[in-house]
Design an enzyme around this catalytic site. Sequence first.
Site, mmCIF file in Angstrom:
data_model
loop_
_atom_site.group_PDB
_atom_site.id
_atom_site.type_symbol
_atom_site.label_atom_id
_atom_site.label_comp_id
_atom_site.label_asym_id
_atom_site.label_seq_id
_atom_site.Cartn_x
_atom_site.Cartn_y
_atom_site.Cartn_z
ATOM 1 N N ASP A 165 45.284 52.429 40.146
ATOM 2 C CA ASP A 165 44.970 53.846 40.299
ATOM 3 C C ASP A 165 43.551 54.008 40.826
ATOM 4 O O ASP A 165 42.628 53.318 40.399
ATOM 5 C CB ASP A 165 45.123 54.529 38.932
ATOM 6 C CG ASP A 165 44.913 56.014 38.984
ATOM 7 O OD1 ASP A 165 45.748 56.708 39.598
ATOM 8 O OD2 ASP A 165 43.913 56.497 38.419
ATOM 9 N N GLU B 225 46.278 32.906 39.446
ATOM 10 C CA GLU B 225 46.578 31.956 38.373
ATOM 11 C C GLU B 225 48.024 32.084 37.898
ATOM 12 O O GLU B 225 48.498 31.258 37.106
ATOM 13 C CB GLU B 225 45.631 32.188 37.192
ATOM 14 C CG GLU B 225 44.157 31.957 37.538
ATOM 15 C CD GLU B 225 43.245 32.298 36.366
ATOM 16 O OE1 GLU B 225 43.767 32.468 35.239
ATOM 17 O OE2 GLU B 225 42.025 32.428 36.577
#
Length: 552
Positions: free
Chosen positions: A211, A272
Amino acid sequence: MTKKPAVATKTSNPDWWRGAVIYQVYPRSFQDTDGDGIGDIRGIIQRLPYIASLGVDAIWLSPFFTSPQADMGYDVSDYCDVDPMFGTLADFDAMMSEAHRLGLKVIIDQVISHTSDQHPWFKESRTSRDNAKADWYVWAAAKPDGTAPNNWLSVFGGPAWEWDGVRKQYYMHNFLASQPDLNFHNRDVQDAVLAATKFWLDRGVDGFRLDTVNYYFHDKELRDNPPHMPDSEDAGLDAPDVNPYGMQSHLYDKTQPENVEFLKRFRALLEEYPDRTTVGEVGDGARSLKTVAAYTSGGDKLHMCYTFDLLGPDFTPSHIRHCVDSFQRQVKDGWVCWAFSNHDVTRHVSRFIDKPEERGPVAKLAINVLASLRGSICLYQGEELGLPEAELTFEDLRDPYGIRFWPAFKGRDGCRTPMVWAAGEPQADFSTGKPWLPVPADHLPLSAGAQDGEEGSVLSHYRAVLAFRKAHPALIQGDIEFLDTNEDVLAFTRCLGEERLLFVFNLRRGPQDIALPLGNPVKDRIAMPGLAGTLVDGEIQLGPLDGFCARF
């Protein structure tokens, strides 16, 4: 609180998000299962088969985190828990499991530019000027005359500064005064929001919608914004023209250069985990595409962004071509997510039609156009039913933005009313209680139950078009090239390898015949759902709000 480990997938596709179709769920208004009139996560689980039946690739969930709900959940007070009105973390885990079983990815909203003033971080920060979190928010001294530090404005009206009597300082808020802005210049703040992001990654979330992604940093010198100049590069509003926010060029309160390095940190965390993605919301006037280019280039920041370019009233070939061409020109190695509707704007059927009887044809043509563009696409719940904007009274409003600017601006509640599932059931089968917003009477005949399986319905059309998109690789990742036609016709090609497709759309309310833009190398017409255009002696004959598709 225990963390749920990420669920390993049988197959890996790091680029699943390229060309993906994402369905936005606004949890408050999707499905209520406990009778309180507010949608919940168990309701989402109940309706996941419906979402999967559309043929989409992923869902995006608007905020469901713990919140006082001053801005309908975009004011977060705990980034690592579910608000009780929506359910529990166990409900969320069950929803994740069922979505993945149905082949749906899950993207969640991350609202990290600001928090609620009820967040423990802010409660501690405001107690003094020397506590451990004193610098976690944007605090500044008053001017000698007691006024705000500078002229920055809030998107939701009034100054972007609120006085705090304990600290005897102002704090910054780009939105409500109860939504204080985090200070991203502080590395500890960055670490904290990344830790919250990791919490959801560990639960198996597939991506994040960020956002207000260009609002994270502010100018350290707190320089005044200059007046907005109509011919400046930031021409164009990300706020209604009744809002003085658009009278400034927002050079210093957002879109600061430091943001790029933070987005690299965010991307490094996602790297990751396998097959994760990000989509950033960029509200930056006419500078939006330049900002998208900076945020998505290089493969080390955001995967994709969307802007407000196609969220306005303009459904014309020239506007659509300008938006896509501008993106292609400015964003060389990034990716875009196009949308016609979301939870912040008037539903596009209402924006695009001239009279009520055009609702169905415009809804159908709009998804044909959207599904043919290069990029990923986002659909907003209810648009697959052709729902128009709801007309609400002032007494019905819950949106603080609309309440602030009524009646010149009616706010965002008109696109947030409950989903209509079955016309003959109480509250259209959304809830057994009184809904938080009323169910519009004119939405009832358009319910999912009424349209399901009905040949010619908007819902059936959406399903067919999304299946068509998925069946043609050129529509997922192929190149796009626009062709010159008259001003009422949108024509372009999509090409990938041996697949070469021509699309011609007539956005005029009357028929048109145009010369084949490519000369006459068309091999054969393709039956794209809903398009009845024909090729006769090198001329494409198009009905009103119609189109033509062919191989060449």
